[in-house]
Design a protein around this motif. Structure first.
Motif, PDB file in Angstrom:
ATOM      1  N   VAL A 140      13.203   3.365  -3.167  1.00  0.00           N
ATOM      2  CA  VAL A 140      12.324   4.513  -2.991  1.00  0.00           C
ATOM      3  C   VAL A 140      11.126   4.375  -3.924  1.00  0.00           C
ATOM      4  O   VAL A 140      11.283   4.175  -5.130  1.00  0.00           O
ATOM      5  N   VAL A 141       9.913   4.500  -3.369  1.00  0.00           N
ATOM      6  CA  VAL A 141       8.691   4.435  -4.172  1.00  0.00           C
ATOM      7  C   VAL A 141       7.894   5.739  -4.091  1.00  0.00           C
ATOM      8  O   VAL A 141       6.863   5.874  -4.755  1.00  0.00           O
ATOM      9  N   GLY A 142       8.355   6.679  -3.290  1.00  0.00           N
ATOM     10  CA  GLY A 142       7.763   8.011  -3.216  1.00  0.00           C
ATOM     11  C   GLY A 142       8.866   9.020  -3.009  1.00  0.00           C
ATOM     12  O   GLY A 142       9.607   8.962  -2.023  1.00  0.00           O
ATOM     13  N   VAL A 146       2.731   0.082  -7.858  1.00  0.00           N
ATOM     14  CA  VAL A 146       1.499   0.497  -8.523  1.00  0.00           C
ATOM     15  C   VAL A 146       0.277   0.096  -7.697  1.00  0.00           C
ATOM     16  O   VAL A 146       0.174  -1.042  -7.219  1.00  0.00           O
ATOM     17  N   TYR A 147      -0.608   1.053  -7.526  1.00  0.00           N
ATOM     18  CA  TYR A 147      -1.886   0.817  -6.845  1.00  0.00           C
ATOM     19  C   TYR A 147      -2.902   0.487  -7.929  1.00  0.00           C
ATOM     20  O   TYR A 147      -3.431   1.376  -8.595  1.00  0.00           O
ATOM     21  N   GLY A 148      -3.180  -0.797  -8.090  1.00  0.00           N
ATOM     22  CA  GLY A 148      -3.972  -1.227  -9.229  1.00  0.00           C
ATOM     23  C   GLY A 148      -5.354  -1.731  -8.909  1.00  0.00           C
ATOM     24  O   GLY A 148      -6.113  -2.074  -9.819  1.00  0.00           O
ATOM     25  N   SER A 149      -5.719  -1.790  -7.619  1.00  0.00           N
ATOM     26  CA  SER A 149      -7.066  -2.206  -7.236  1.00  0.00           C
ATOM     27  C   SER A 149      -7.278  -1.858  -5.778  1.00  0.00           C
ATOM     28  O   SER A 149      -6.336  -1.608  -5.028  1.00  0.00           O
ATOM     29  N   TYR A 150      -8.546  -1.873  -5.370  1.00  0.00           N
ATOM     30  CA  TYR A 150      -8.872  -1.560  -3.980  1.00  0.00           C
ATOM     31  C   TYR A 150      -8.453  -2.668  -3.016  1.00  0.00           C
ATOM     32  O   TYR A 150      -8.502  -2.479  -1.803  1.00  0.00           O
ATOM     33  N   THR A 151      -8.054  -3.810  -3.533  1.00  0.00           N
ATOM     34  CA  THR A 151      -7.637  -4.917  -2.670  1.00  0.00           C
ATOM     35  C   THR A 151      -6.136  -5.162  -2.736  1.00  0.00           C
ATOM     36  O   THR A 151      -5.656  -6.156  -2.206  1.00  0.00           O
ATOM     37  N   ALA A 152      -5.402  -4.275  -3.379  1.00  0.00           N
ATOM     38  CA  ALA A 152      -3.941  -4.407  -3.463  1.00  0.00           C
ATOM     39  C   ALA A 152      -3.312  -3.102  -2.993  1.00  0.00           C
ATOM     40  O   ALA A 152      -2.820  -2.314  -3.788  1.00  0.00           O
ATOM     41  N   GLN A 153      -3.339  -2.882  -1.674  1.00  0.00           N
ATOM     42  CA  GLN A 153      -2.938  -1.587  -1.125  1.00  0.00           C
ATOM     43  C   GLN A 153      -1.432  -1.449  -0.909  1.00  0.00           C
ATOM     44  O   GLN A 153      -0.955  -0.403  -0.516  1.00  0.00           O
ATOM     45  N   ASN A 154      -0.673  -2.522  -1.127  1.00  0.00           N
ATOM     46  CA  ASN A 154       0.788  -2.480  -1.046  1.00  0.00           C
ATOM     47  C   ASN A 154       1.276  -2.218   0.378  1.00  0.00           C
ATOM     48  O   ASN A 154       1.759  -1.136   0.725  1.00  0.00           O
ATOM     49  N   ASN A 194       2.293   5.061  -3.420  1.00  0.00           N
ATOM     50  CA  ASN A 194       1.487   4.309  -4.390  1.00  0.00           C
ATOM     51  C   ASN A 194       1.427   5.069  -5.708  1.00  0.00           C
ATOM     52  O   ASN A 194       0.917   6.195  -5.756  1.00  0.00           O
ATOM     53  N   SER A 195       1.917   4.467  -6.778  1.00  0.00           N
ATOM     54  CA  SER A 195       1.782   5.044  -8.117  1.00  0.00           C
ATOM     55  C   SER A 195       0.388   4.721  -8.628  1.00  0.00           C
ATOM     56  O   SER A 195      -0.008   3.552  -8.682  1.00  0.00           O
ATOM     57  N   GLN A 196      -0.375   5.753  -9.013  1.00  0.00           N
ATOM     58  CA  GLN A 196      -1.787   5.559  -9.299  1.00  0.00           C
ATOM     59  C   GLN A 196      -2.280   6.500 -10.391  1.00  0.00           C
ATOM     60  O   GLN A 196      -1.628   7.503 -10.696  1.00  0.00           O
TER      61      GLN A 196
END
Length: 608
Positions: A201-203, A228-236, A562-564
């Motif tokens: 579970v991530v949310g 973790v959402y760490g950049s605009y190019t890593a949307q998971n 997404n953890s942000q």
């Protein structure tokens, strides 16, 4: 973030009025010969039969949805073709409770339609449906087609193709490449029976009986089990929303890091509030990951502890005062200064012109005392009625709490909803012209948004200027799972203007006193890697302290799995140079199903 409940109401209204209101027409209606489901789905997001009549489309019923505004059933062709881009499943919209059961072999005649959840202006992708159907049950009790098992390696690392510029960057007309892009992979399974197994579970479970899992457990993971959402190019792209076709009471109450053990199976839908969604016929068994709410350490005697905490539309009628008080006293260890965001007026969302919030603040302070915390004093400025955004009538604003046993507040009269605070020099040091005061409140950058609250504090003889912020929300931005790629973030325009004004105000302070201690904090509504953060930090005037943490631990909010970072504490150079500077994002809400706010608070400790 946009209000989930109001958006849902709008969606239900749109769907209930007429499905056709959200149809994307790419062909004139015309009769078509009998076709297979994979022919209807085609190799792009839009069916080649869109708007056309189809007859005797055969399949096995894999799921029945007899509730809500989108009643119907999913069916699947048990004999697939060889093209990985074409789905073998499709949703049949019946408008009333369908009279079929899972395992029925059926034929369906009707019209192919591309329905946009949330309406055509939402930017969402479409769901290929058969509408106005005539359904014939051929037989019952048939084996349901085996689900496609989704594994970590099934989902490509690349998230989405770039959209067609001639179509406003829409990806709708592009040929699907499920082996290259995550969104194409999920689209190639739309309406089809799928399975995920042993997913983390991530949310956390939300009030709408939904949760998020990842099928790629090592994709930008952190120690809590989040993604973790760490950049605009890593949307998971491994994130997937889970709903259930079963009773809401049986849906698991999951936290981030928990695991759905065993198989979770069902049709793959597309949801307005999260994109691709597994609507489970069978849910895995919840296995706790043991996540516990964090507690920060107590500040040392010579350290000033400053915190920011979005208490999510707190008004006197809420039942969360004791829980918020306990969080401030125990988990945050009673910071010396607390910037609160989303304090509503004395009667909450009652839209009658009330703007004072003294009852709201007093109720929280009393609860803090009852929880064993300090008798905080407070400062704030009432907004003009219905000018600062949020719930109509709620009049949210920022409020400073401070512990008078350790910190004093420097009051300078004249601050109100419309008077701008300035910077002057007092005895050789930078000082505010009004305290508390608001930064440039008449500027168009703050239209329908919260104005920054600036205050001057003294700790152990040292002046600290604190600016409490609640920037414009992300409402109106295109969604990560939408049809437009890369997404446009229209809400940034106003946040960039706001960040520029706050940065300019801090620079004014530093021009008067180069080594002034300045803190700008609050719900910035943007990421630490964003253009908003860059503008706040421009010229080295400020630095976001969340960057002192490892990248995997930078988050204060969880949205669609997404953890942000949305909440930040930014400091001037003199504070950043403190060798004992300590920043902590205290995770007590965002990852938990029983959260009292959707934001985690942050605490900064330093020696002025």
């Amino acid at each position: 973030m946009p209000s989930r409940s109001s958006a849902r109401l709008a969606a239900l209204t749109v769907a209930a009025v007429c499905t056709a209101a959200s149809v994307v027409v790419v062909a004139s209606p015309a009769h078509a010969d009998t076709v297979r489901i994979h022919d209807i789905q085609g190799t792009t997001r839009l069916s080649p039969f869109n708007g056309k009549a189809v007859t005797d489309v055969a399949g096995i019923v894999t799921g029945v949805r007899g509730y809500g505004s989108s009643k119907g059933f999913w069916m699947q062709d048990p004999n697939s073709d060889a093209d990985p881009a074409t789905s073998e499943g499709v949703f049949v919209f019946t408008s009333s409770a369908p009279k079929v059961a899972v395992g029925d072999a059926v034929t369906v005649s009707g019209t192919v339609s591309e329905y946009v959840p949330g309406g055509t202006t939402s930017g969402n992708q479409t769901i290929t449906e058969i509408v106005k159907p005539t359904v014939t049950v051929v037989s019952g009790g048939n084996a349901v087609p085996a689900p496609t098992v989704v594994r970590a390696w099934s989902v490509p690392a690349a998230y989405a193709p770039a959209g067609d510029p001639a179509a406003g960057n829409s990806i709708n007309g592009l040929k699907l490449r499920p082996n290259r892009y995550a969104l194409d992979y999920w689209e190639s399974l739309e309406g089809q029976n799928i399975e995920v197994a042993n997913t983390r579970v991530v949310g956390a479970t939300d009030p709408y009986t939904e949760l998020w899992v990842t099928v790629k457990p090592q994709e930008n993971d952190n120690r809590s089990g989040g993604t973790v959402y760490g950049s605009y190019t890593a949307q998971n792209g491994g994130r997937l929303q889970i709903q259930s076709l079963g009773p809401a009471a049986e849906f698991p109450e999951a936290n981030v890091g928990d695991v759905l053990r065993g198989a979770t199976t069902g049709p793959l839908d597309y949801n307005q509030f999260g994109g691709y969604t597994l609507v489970a016929q069978r849910l895995g068994t919840l296995k706790s990951g043991g996540l516990e709410k964090e507690t920060t350490r107590k500040q040392k005697k010579g350290q000033l502890a400053v915190a920011t905490y979005n208490v999510e539309n707190l008004d006197p009628s809420d039942a969360t005062f004791d829980a918020h008080a306990a969080a401030i006293v125990r988990n945050l260890q009673s910071p010396d200064i607390v910037s609160l965001e989303e304090i509503q007026d004395n009667n909450g969302a009652t839209n009658d012109g009330t703007v004072a919030a003294d009852q709201t603040v007093r109720k929280l302070i009393d609860a803090i005392v009852a929880a064993g915390g300090p008798a905080y004093d407070w400062r704030s400025i009432d907004p003009a009625n219905n000018t600062d955004g949020g719930e109509p009538g709620g009049n949210i604003r920022q409020v400073f709490l401070f512990n008078p046993d350790r910190v004093s507040f420097t009051d300078r009269a004249g601050g109100d909803a419309t008077t701008a605070a300035g910077v002057t020099k007092v005895r050789g040091k930078a000082a505010l012209t009004v305290s508390p005061g608001r930064i440039d409140p008449a500027n168009a950058a703050w239209n329908a948004s919260r104005k920054p609250l600036a205050g001057e504090f003294v700790f152990r003889g040292k002046t600290v200027i604190v600016i409490a912020n609640h920037f414009n929300s992300k409402g109106g931005d295109q969604g990560l799972t939408g049809q437009y790629q890369p997404v446009a973030r229209s809400s940034e325009v106003q946040r960039h203007q706001q960040a520029t004004l706050v940065n300019g105000f801090v620079k004014d302070v530093l021009k008067v006193q180069r080594n002034a201690d300045v803190i700008a904090l609050g719900d910035i509504n943007d990421f630490e890697f964003s253009g908003t953060a860059e503008l706040l930090e421009d010229g080295g005037a400020l630095w976001s302290a969340v960057k002192s943490l490892p990248k995997s631990e930078r988050y204060s909010y969880v949205y669609q799995g997404n953890s942000q970072v949305l909440d930040q504490i930014l400091v001037s150079p003199s504070i950043r140079r403190d060798g004992d500077l300590a920043f902590d994002s205290v995770h007590i809400n965002a990852e938990f199903h029983d959260q009292i706010s959707d934001h985690d608070p942050q605490v900064l400790r330093f020696e002025p």
